[in-house]
Design a protein around this motif. Structure first.
Motif, PDB file in Angstrom:
ATOM      1  N   ASN A 196       5.378  18.171   1.572  1.00 45.66           N
ATOM      2  CA  ASN A 196       5.293  16.718   1.511  1.00 45.66           C
ATOM      3  C   ASN A 196       5.318  16.071   2.890  1.00 45.66           C
ATOM      4  OD1 ASN A 196       5.055  16.566  -1.254  1.00 45.66           O
ATOM      5  ND2 ASN A 196       7.268  16.503  -1.587  1.00 45.66           N
ATOM      6  N   LEU A 197       6.166  16.588   3.762  1.00 41.03           N
ATOM      7  CA  LEU A 197       6.235  15.904   5.062  1.00 41.03           C
ATOM      8  C   LEU A 197       4.985  16.169   5.892  1.00 41.03           C
ATOM      9  CD1 LEU A 197       7.120  17.398   7.991  1.00 41.03           C
ATOM     10  CD2 LEU A 197       9.156  17.900   6.684  1.00 41.03           C
ATOM     11  N   ILE A 198       4.363  17.340   5.685  1.00 43.80           N
ATOM     12  CA  ILE A 198       3.108  17.610   6.400  1.00 43.80           C
ATOM     13  C   ILE A 198       2.039  16.620   5.930  1.00 43.80           C
ATOM     14  CG2 ILE A 198       1.216  19.272   6.630  1.00 43.80           C
ATOM     15  CD1 ILE A 198       3.409  21.473   6.642  1.00 43.80           C
ATOM     16  N   ARG A 199       2.018  16.407   4.641  1.00 43.37           N
ATOM     17  CA  ARG A 199       1.053  15.475   4.057  1.00 43.37           C
ATOM     18  C   ARG A 199       1.266  14.057   4.632  1.00 43.37           C
ATOM     19  NH1 ARG A 199      -0.728  13.968  -1.232  1.00 43.37           N
ATOM     20  NH2 ARG A 199      -1.984  12.117  -0.758  1.00 43.37           N
ATOM     21  N   LEU A 200       2.517  13.670   4.773  1.00 43.61           N
ATOM     22  CA  LEU A 200       2.807  12.292   5.196  1.00 43.61           C
ATOM     23  C   LEU A 200       2.696  12.099   6.710  1.00 43.61           C
ATOM     24  CD1 LEU A 200       5.931  11.414   2.990  1.00 43.61           C
ATOM     25  CD2 LEU A 200       3.664  10.381   2.826  1.00 43.61           C
ATOM     26  N   GLY A 221      11.398  16.012   1.134  1.00 40.94           N
ATOM     27  CA  GLY A 221      10.423  15.838   2.212  1.00 40.94           C
ATOM     28  C   GLY A 221       9.718  14.503   2.230  1.00 40.94           C
ATOM     29  N   SER A 222      10.078  13.612   1.297  1.00 39.77           N
ATOM     30  CA  SER A 222       9.341  12.350   1.246  1.00 39.77           C
ATOM     31  C   SER A 222       9.955  11.299   2.183  1.00 39.77           C
ATOM     32  CB  SER A 222       9.333  11.813  -0.184  1.00 39.77           C
ATOM     33  OG  SER A 222      10.613  11.344  -0.521  1.00 39.77           O
ATOM     34  N   VAL A 223      11.076  11.602   2.789  1.00 43.30           N
ATOM     35  CA  VAL A 223      11.790  10.670   3.654  1.00 43.30           C
ATOM     36  C   VAL A 223      12.276   9.435   2.868  1.00 43.30           C
ATOM     37  CG1 VAL A 223      11.844   9.501   5.898  1.00 43.30           C
ATOM     38  CG2 VAL A 223      10.313  11.426   5.549  1.00 43.30           C
ATOM     39  N   SER A 224      13.100   9.740   1.905  1.00 46.63           N
ATOM     40  CA  SER A 224      13.690   8.669   1.096  1.00 46.63           C
ATOM     41  C   SER A 224      14.643   7.839   1.959  1.00 46.63           C
ATOM     42  CB  SER A 224      14.465   9.303  -0.066  1.00 46.63           C
ATOM     43  OG  SER A 224      15.411   8.406  -0.565  1.00 46.63           O
ATOM     44  N   VAL A 271      -6.027   0.768  -4.886  1.00 48.70           N
ATOM     45  CA  VAL A 271      -6.160   2.148  -4.443  1.00 48.70           C
ATOM     46  C   VAL A 271      -4.906   2.484  -3.643  1.00 48.70           C
ATOM     47  CG1 VAL A 271      -7.593   3.773  -3.167  1.00 48.70           C
ATOM     48  CG2 VAL A 271      -8.608   1.743  -4.213  1.00 48.70           C
ATOM     49  N   MET A 272      -4.311   3.607  -3.996  1.00 49.62           N
ATOM     50  CA  MET A 272      -3.189   4.056  -3.191  1.00 49.62           C
ATOM     51  C   MET A 272      -3.754   4.922  -2.080  1.00 49.62           C
ATOM     52  SD  MET A 272      -0.013   4.652  -5.628  1.00 49.62           S
ATOM     53  CE  MET A 272       0.357   3.618  -7.046  1.00 49.62           C
ATOM     54  N   GLY A 273      -3.235   4.757  -0.894  1.00 48.86           N
ATOM     55  CA  GLY A 273      -3.815   5.439   0.266  1.00 48.86           C
ATOM     56  C   GLY A 273      -3.464   6.909   0.312  1.00 48.86           C
ATOM     57  N   GLU A 274      -4.019   7.574   1.277  1.00 49.10           N
ATOM     58  CA  GLU A 274      -3.752   8.974   1.590  1.00 49.10           C
ATOM     59  C   GLU A 274      -2.245   9.226   1.702  1.00 49.10           C
ATOM     60  OE1 GLU A 274      -5.661  11.812   3.423  1.00 49.10           O
ATOM     61  OE2 GLU A 274      -6.848  11.218   1.666  1.00 49.10           O
ATOM     62  N   GLU A 275      -1.573   8.191   2.251  1.00 47.59           N
ATOM     63  CA  GLU A 275      -0.181   8.422   2.588  1.00 47.59           C
ATOM     64  C   GLU A 275       0.758   8.392   1.382  1.00 47.59           C
ATOM     65  OE1 GLU A 275      -2.500   5.993   3.467  1.00 47.59           O
ATOM     66  OE2 GLU A 275      -1.764   5.648   5.509  1.00 47.59           O
ATOM     67  N   ILE A 276       0.177   8.222   0.203  1.00 50.02           N
ATOM     68  CA  ILE A 276       1.051   8.223  -0.966  1.00 50.02           C
ATOM     69  C   ILE A 276       1.020   9.607  -1.607  1.00 50.02           C
ATOM     70  CG2 ILE A 276       1.634   7.077  -3.127  1.00 50.02           C
ATOM     71  CD1 ILE A 276       1.546   5.216  -0.626  1.00 50.02           C
ATOM     72  N   LEU A 277       2.193  10.228  -1.677  1.00 52.24           N
ATOM     73  CA  LEU A 277       2.279  11.562  -2.287  1.00 52.24           C
ATOM     74  C   LEU A 277       2.006  11.480  -3.780  1.00 52.24           C
ATOM     75  CD1 LEU A 277       5.566  12.804  -0.582  1.00 52.24           C
ATOM     76  CD2 LEU A 277       3.248  13.547  -0.031  1.00 52.24           C
ATOM     77  N   GLU A 278       1.335  12.517  -4.280  1.00 50.84           N
ATOM     78  CA  GLU A 278       0.995  12.557  -5.700  1.00 50.84           C
ATOM     79  C   GLU A 278       2.246  12.372  -6.586  1.00 50.84           C
ATOM     80  OE1 GLU A 278      -1.800  12.095  -8.175  1.00 50.84           O
ATOM     81  OE2 GLU A 278      -2.310  12.623  -6.098  1.00 50.84           O
ATOM     82  N   VAL A 279       3.319  13.137  -6.245  1.00 52.92           N
ATOM     83  CA  VAL A 279       4.526  13.072  -7.087  1.00 52.92           C
ATOM     84  C   VAL A 279       5.200  11.712  -7.047  1.00 52.92           C
ATOM     85  CG1 VAL A 279       5.233  15.488  -7.158  1.00 52.92           C
ATOM     86  CG2 VAL A 279       5.813  14.104  -5.164  1.00 52.92           C
ATOM     87  N   ARG A 280       4.883  10.938  -6.033  1.00 53.33           N
ATOM     88  CA  ARG A 280       5.536   9.645  -5.897  1.00 53.33           C
ATOM     89  C   ARG A 280       4.820   8.553  -6.685  1.00 53.33           C
ATOM     90  NH1 ARG A 280       9.460   7.609  -5.195  1.00 53.33           N
ATOM     91  NH2 ARG A 280       8.526   5.852  -4.113  1.00 53.33           N
ATOM     92  N   LYS A 281       3.587   8.824  -7.103  1.00 51.88           N
ATOM     93  CA  LYS A 281       2.791   7.752  -7.720  1.00 51.88           C
ATOM     94  C   LYS A 281       3.409   7.217  -9.013  1.00 51.88           C
ATOM     95  CE  LYS A 281      -1.480   8.698  -5.365  1.00 51.88           C
ATOM     96  NZ  LYS A 281      -2.798   9.349  -5.365  1.00 51.88           N
ATOM     97  N   LYS A 282       4.169   8.057  -9.692  1.00 51.17           N
ATOM     98  CA  LYS A 282       4.813   7.605 -10.932  1.00 51.17           C
ATOM     99  C   LYS A 282       5.882   6.540 -10.657  1.00 51.17           C
ATOM    100  CE  LYS A 282       6.279  11.717 -12.254  1.00 51.17           C
ATOM    101  NZ  LYS A 282       5.844  12.837 -11.459  1.00 51.17           N
ATOM    102  N   SER A 283       6.374   6.540  -9.426  1.00 51.87           N
ATOM    103  CA  SER A 283       7.443   5.595  -9.090  1.00 51.87           C
ATOM    104  C   SER A 283       6.914   4.355  -8.382  1.00 51.87           C
ATOM    105  CB  SER A 283       8.488   6.282  -8.197  1.00 51.87           C
ATOM    106  OG  SER A 283       9.103   7.306  -8.913  1.00 51.87           O
TER     107      SER A 283
END
Lengths: 887, 451
Positions: A82-86, B37-40, B3-15
């Motif tokens: 995830n962090l690589i992606r971000l 790893g999402s930097v909450s 449109v959600m950008g590149e920077e939005i993680l797939e798993v985060r889209k539900k939230s």
């Protein structure tokens, strides 16, 4: 607080992972992830963000219960993805926490697995072992830099570069260091370099992974460098990048102190010169300027007794600066365990201290702020230099703190603190000198006055009126208020006052007083028929005010002492002031608690205070006062009278200086104070009082003075005349009751006894009852069928009244047996059966019908609850009107 | 849907959801563990428990664990005290390497002994952080033994960071408070009176402001959770007739427990914004007071509303039409803020929380305009993306969000627990409006250009 043995009280350190991620911020395009609980990364981010004033992004593997039990590999792997992606980093630092270390995570193993799963990954992933229990952020910083050189695959070809390894210095200091190296034309690799990443520039396009820092390609070349200089006094060999590079690749090294102070900076420059560096004229000048500044300020700085605390290297550096300029570092402390700390500093510090014969010196490692504070007090430090966490000591001791190292949360500019080099030393010295000077300049006039002038002139402490803290407008208002105060206007019958009997307790026992009596027909101070609560007093005041428009003064005259019942006094005055901003507040007291409450009395808007001051000599006072109760202790005799007198004088002086009109009551007591009254009056004059009131003793049965001979009217008048030479006298005192009401000549208090301020209630139409569906409790935001709580209101369209909140489940169970079969709608209906209508955000057709069947209307709206209810009631009213008209 | 950008993680889209016309059936995913790893922006269980209990002014808060957790929460909140300032100290067992190997229970016992003997402690909270359970310390047993030995209260708060989200920490804090006050339950027929204030931490003296309102109208405040609380005051709580709950996220659970066990009803209130403050005061007055109290409450709320309306009028022209982003801890605060912005004529275009609940998100959804982005447990990348996309003029958030807003050239309002000025109550309306204005209309933004 005493030093603690078994626990740390207010830490002078942060944890290892914080140091680790700070160092990694100095690597170009590096992103950190902490393997542990979510909180670690957030806490560290918050701590760093407020110090550096930069966005600080640190990922977390967000370990859960499951991860803790079965291993956190899964979390770390997906975290890395995830962090690589971000962030698309080129380097990733995986730092452990106490949790990851304790459950025994194999970080290199997980990283290996990650590369296997993601062969496309080009980022260099570096494991940093950073258990929180194994040191402090100081150690963490070096653990990370060491891990970087250990894990990056090195290019062992020789080059002509010099490796410079630093500890935790500020971004601005890092910039200075680079400037110095450039000035000296050194070809260097600086590890790490936080100068840009933790002190960023404002640009149009924000890059969440900052671009500055030591690049990976530079790090690779460190193995081939010709030399390493490691700028740390106290770093452990196990975590030393220099030692590692020497052992592994044979790069020679030396370890120098951080270049803080003249000698330490000289040492670095000489070393760089040896390595081929040039000393340009600019640098010579900078040094010369620093020397010049040192001489300029050395006498001021010699006033300084400094307490220095923070990371060991920074403390050592600041100690250098201080010792070189004659500031005595009386306390040197660090939160890290650092065995060499004392040895390294002691000689230097003692030498400086010896110049001024200062002997008490404390040097401590593994210290917390409680110990530091105790040392600061013990060694009489007058300036503190260190991390911002010293703010609590600063708050408590008023010793100024120069914030110069991590963390600084209560000031801006933590990222731009300067200590390094000649320039840094010069700035710090200026800072120290100016702080000491500010203190000196701000206090020496008063100090010298107190020291030399005051003892010689003790008796003439009359303050000039220029000192009074009252402006002209305020004076005018006071003058007008005084003119409308019956006690100050020669008994003019025009204005009325009310005494509110809210203060039953007294804190002194006068020999002429007894407050047992409760006689409605007796009139003297200390008498009342009832004691009122502040609320009752307020209501009584409002009632009397309505009937007596000439009521200008509200006073508190006991029956005890207004200040011995301060809470009641405060509440009463507060309530009245809210309702009547113009009333004059008057208060009478024995003065014992005046020093404590004088300012609060002023804040409450009291403008007139009467103090009973029967003597200004404790020996005479001792004959008048049986005892006083002060601060939980009972005092008798001269000591009691002495305390009382001291407080009276201080309190009155404070009041008059702040513009309060003070009247002094003196009870003339035959054979006790009659000869002394002139002295009392003179003192009152000196204290700035307005008027004195010499009164007769009213002998009260049961009091110690019950048999004392009466003072005749003539004697009183003679005494008043005699004293009139010195000060304005009051000739019209009526010695009023504690619940007196009306003008001085006409007490109306009997009329107002036990009258409760009853209020008539306006007639109301019978209101409608509504049930409002709300989740937030503020707005109609809930679908009818999903409502768990209803807010029940009644409204007639004009007023509305909140009745209660009903929880559907509970209400239903409590009122009727709904049974398990009862459906949700049924339960709701039971809950709101008594309502005319229900107001909800939306409602389905079926429930609407069911509500209609039981006669409950439905209103759907989106609005604040109060608005919706009111509108609903209005429309009900309108509908009824139409109906009535039609009929 | 945007449109959600590149920077939005797939798993985060539900939230993440964008409010669309009408009703979205799916809702937002929330109250879950953060994505690795999402930097909450979230903290942990320990943090939740600590921030709620910390304002109890005369308690010893001992953190059992390595030093970090104690360091980062030392005097962290701007909670003010009218009495003791013990709570502004940080006590820690400061576990070292050898404690990890041999266990830390003995050290904890010694720490408690020392605190009791040296400082005459009456109330101690012991927070067990991440590794305490892992190294096998029985904190509960240590605390119970100390309670017995010294006849004081020593309450264990077992809050390893990994055992849930911050919300679990709130719950632990509520349980700890119940353990404290449970023995002081009144007998059945005793009359209850007055009100407890729950979920207010006396940041910048806000609880004093609110207590003053109640004093003015003649309602007695019995106890406060936990702003400016003390042991003596807390144990009076069971005698109150009503609990009012401000920060619902942290204290609703306590209110429910007190309703169940003591029979004290509770009511949600809000003291953010003119209308919420007035409505809250009126309701308490109507529920507990007689006609005199209600009349005073009417006078107070009318006078203050009147004064503030004219105050707001002055600012409105400079604020109306601006766009706000909100990222705060709890859902209730977010809801209050959206409404406060509405009062100013500012539209909320992005709104998110760290620990909002499903029903709070439903409320948020119902009160924002279409196209507003709603986020749960967002990260800096998402905040950046949506603030830019929605062209927010100001962000309201906490300490960590501030530098991000500034880097993006967006104004900022500090709605965190360190603030030094009240944002609650009528006074808070003024402070809040002034703060929004001075940042949004600051001259600095005009300078942010290239040469």
């Amino acid at each position: 607080m005493e030093n603690a043995v078994n626990l740390n009280v207010n830490p002078c350190k942060m944890c290892v992972p914080l140091g680790s991620v700070t160092a990694l911020y100095g690597i170009a395009r590096c992103m950190s992830i902490l393997h542990g609980s979510q909180g670690c990364s957030t806490y560290i981010r918050r701590h760093m963000a407020t110090h550096y004033n930069e966005p600080v992004d640190i990922a977390s593997s967000s370990l859960t219960e499951e991860g803790t039990v079965f291993g956190g590999e899964k979390n770390l792997l997906s975290g890395l993805e995830n962090l690589i992606r971000l962030y698309s980093p080129e380097v990733i630092g995986v730092s452990t926490t106490c949790l990851a270390e304790t459950i025994g995570e194999d970080i290199p193993g997980i990283i290996k697995k990650f590369y296997e799963l993601h062969p496309e990954c080009t980022a260099e992933i570096i494991p940093v072992s950073s258990p929180s229990y194994a040191g402090t952020h100081f150690d963490g910083f070096f653990r990370a830099t060491r891990a970087v050189v250990e894990n990056v695959s090195m290019d062992i070809r020789k080059n002509n570069k010099v490796n410079i390894v630093t500890g935790m210095i500020s971004p601005a200091d890092t910039r200075y260091l680079k400037h110095l190296l450039n000035m000296m034309q050194i070809d260097y690799i600086l590890l790490p370099d936080i100068s840009d990443n933790l002190d960023g520039v404002h640009v149009e396009k924000y890059d969440r992974l900052p671009k500055g820092g030591t690049s990976l390609s530079d790090i690779k070349k460190m193995a081939g460098a010709k030399y390493t200089i490691e700028l740390s006094t106290f770093n452990n060999d196990d975590f030393s990048p220099a030692v590692y590079l020497q052992q592994q690749y044979g790069v020679p090294y030396c370890r120098l102190d951080l270049p803080i102070g003249i000698k330490a900076t000289d040492a670095l420059i000489n070393k760089l010169k040896e390595l081929g560096g040039m000393i340009p004229e600019e640098l010579q000048k900078e040094r010369g300027r620093c020397l010049d500044a040192m001489i300029d300020s050395h006498k001021y700085n010699a006033m300084g007794k400094a307490a220095i605390f923070g990371e060991p290297d920074i403390v050592a550096g600041v100690v250098n600066i201080c010792c070189e300029n004659g500031v005595i570092p009386v306390v040197c402390a660090t939160g890290s365990v650092c065995h060499a700390f004392d040895k390294k500093l002691r000689e230097k510090v003692e030498k400086t201290a010896k110049v001024q014969f200062v002997e008490k010196i404390r040097i401590k490692d593994d210290a917390d702020f409680t110990e530091i504070e105790n040392c600061v007090i013990e060694c009489e430090a007058n300036i503190m230099i260190g991390s911002g966490d010293g703010y609590r000591i600063e708050e408590r001791t008023d010793i100024p703190l120069l914030r110069c190292t991590f963390p600084i949360h209560d000031r801006v500019g933590g990222q731009r603190v300067r200590l390094l080099g000649y320039d840094g030393a010069m700035r710090m010295l200026d800072n120290i000198a100016n702080t000491l000077l500010a203190k000196l300049e701000g206090s020496y006039r008063q100090n010298l006055y107190d020291k030399y002038f005051r003892p010689e002139n003790e008796s003439t402490t009359v303050k000039l009126s220029a000192d009074n803290i009252v402006d002209i407008n305020q004076r005018q208002v006071l003058k007008e208020k005084t003119l409308r105060h019956p006690c100050y206007t020669c008994g003019s019958g025009q204005y009325a006052r009310i005494h509110l009997p809210i203060a039953p307790k007294c804190n002194i026992q006068c020999n002429y007083c007894i407050r047992k009596y409760d006689c409605p027909n007796e009139s003297r101070p200390g008498v009342t028929t009832e004691i009122l609560s502040p609320q009752e007093a307020f209501e009584k005041y409002m009632l009397v005010k309505k009937r007596l428009p000439n009521l200008t003064v509200a006073g508190i005259a006991g029956p005890g002492d207004a200040l011995a019942n301060f809470e009641q006094t405060r509440q009463t005055l507060y309530l009245i002031r809210q309702a009547d901003p113009t009333v004059t507040f008057c208060l009478s007291t024995n003065g014992l608690m005046l020093p404590q409450y004088a300012q609060e009395i002023i804040d409450l808007g009291v403008t007139h205070v009467t103090v009973t001051l029967n003597a200004v000599d404790p020996e005479i006072g001792a004959k008048i006062y049986k005892h006083i109760d002060y601060m939980g202790q009972r005092y008798t005799g001269i000591s009691g009278a002495g305390i009382l007198l001291g407080n009276q004088l201080n309190g009155i002086r404070y009041l008059t200086r702040h513009g309060v009109i003070c009247k002094i009551n003196i009870v003339m007591l035959k054979g006790i104070n009659e000869e002394h009254i002139v002295a009392v009056v003179k003192k009152a004059k000196e204290l700035g009082c307005e008027i004195t009131n010499i009164m007769q003793l009213i002998p009260v049965k049961g009091s110690a003075f019950e048999n004392m001979p009466l003072v005749s009217n003539k004697e009183i008048m003679d005494m008043r005349k005699k004293c009139g030479l010195y000060m304005k006298q009051m000739y019209h005192c009526r010695q009023c009751r504690a619940d007196a009401i009306g003008t001085l000549g006409n007490d109306l208090s009997i009329e107002y006894r036990n009258i409760s301020a009853a209020k008539e209630k306006p007639a109301r139409n019978s209101p409608y009852r509504f049930a409002a569906a709300s989740k937030s409790g503020m707005i109609i935001d809930c679908h009818f069928g999903q409502t768990e709580e209803f807010y029940i209101y009644e409204s007639d369209g004009i007023d509305l009244r909140f009745i209660e909140k009903r929880n559907v489940e509970k209400y239903c169970l409590g009122k009727e047996n709904c049974g398990n079969k009862t459906d949700k709608i049924e339960k709701i209906i039971i809950t709101i059966k008594d309502c005319t209508a229900v107001i909800a955000l939306r409602i389905g057709e079926v429930p609407r019908q069911r509500l209609k069947n039981v006669g409950i209307e439905v209103i759907t709206t989106y609005d604040r609850i109060e608005n919706a209810v009111k509108k609903a009631a209005e429309s009900k009213n309108a509908a009824n009107e139409v109906w009535n008209t039609a009929l | 849907m945007q449109v959600m950008g590149e920077e939005i993680l797939e798993v985060r889209k539900k939230s993440i959801m964008v409010k669309t016309l009408g009703c979205s059936s799916t809702g937002i995913e929330c109250d879950k563990a953060s994505v690795s790893g999402s930097v909450s922006q979230r903290a942990c269980v320990y943090c939740g428990a600590r921030v709620v209990l910390n304002p109890i002014t005369d308690a010893f808060h001992i953190v059992h664990g390595p030093i970090g957790c104690a360091s980062y929460t030392w005097d962290i909140r701007g909670s003010l005290s009218s009495g003791s300032d013990l709570y502004r100290n940080s006590f820690s067992t400061d576990l070292r390497e050898k404690d990890i190997i041999f266990g830390g229970a003995a050290k904890l016992t010694a720490a408690i002994d020392e605190v009791v003997q040296k400082y005459q402690a009456k109330l101690i909270f012991v927070y067990a952080t991440c590794i305490v359970g892992v190294i096998g310390d029985d904190v509960e047993a240590v605390c119970t033994a100390a309670e017995k030995k010294y006849k004081i209260r020593v309450i264990a708060v077992k809050a390893p960071g990994f055992s849930g989200t911050k919300r679990q920490g709130y719950k632990l804090a509520c349980d700890a408070m119940m353990r404290l006050i449970r023995p002081y339950q009144l007998s059945k027929d005793t009359l209850h009176h007055g009100v407890n204030i729950l979920g207010d931490f006396n940041l910048a003296g806000e609880i004093w402001l609110i207590k003053n309102y109640f004093k003015k109208i003649g309602i007695e405040v019995i106890s406060t959770f936990t702003g400016d609380a003390s042991y003596e005051k807390l144990i009076k709580a069971p005698s109150a007739a009503l609990n009012i709950v401000q920060c619902a996220g942290s204290s609703m659970y306590l209110a429910k427990l007190m309703e169940e066990e003591f029979g004290i009803p509770y009511m949600k209130v809000s003291f953010f914004g003119i209308e919420d403050t007035s409505a809250s005061i009126m309701r308490v007055a109507q529920m507990l007071g007689d006609a005199g109290v209600v009349e005073k409450a009417v006078n107070l709320t009318k006078r203050e509303s009147c004064r503030l309306r004219s105050f707001m009028e002055k600012y409105r022209p400079y604020l109306a039409g601006k766009k706000a982003a909100i990222y705060v801890g709890g859902g209730f605060k977010a809801i209050s803020l959206i409404r406060q912005f509405n009062e100013m004529g500012i539209e909320t275009v992005v709104v998110g929380t760290q620990t909002g609940k499903k029903d709070e998100y439903e409320v948020i959804q119902s009160i924002v305009n279409d196209d507003t982005v709603i986020l749960d447990d967002a990260n800096p990348a998402e905040l950046e993306f949506f603030m830019k996309q929605k062209k927010a003029d100001i962000l309201v958030g906490g300490v960590k969000e501030r530098p991000l807003a500034y880097k993006l050239g967006i104004a900022f309002c500090d709605h965190n627990h360190e603030r030094k000025h009240a944002l609650g109550g009528y006074e808070g309306v003024e402070n809040f409006t002034k703060e929004i204005n001075l940042s949004i209309n600051s001259p600095v933004w005009e300078c942010m250009t290239a040469i």
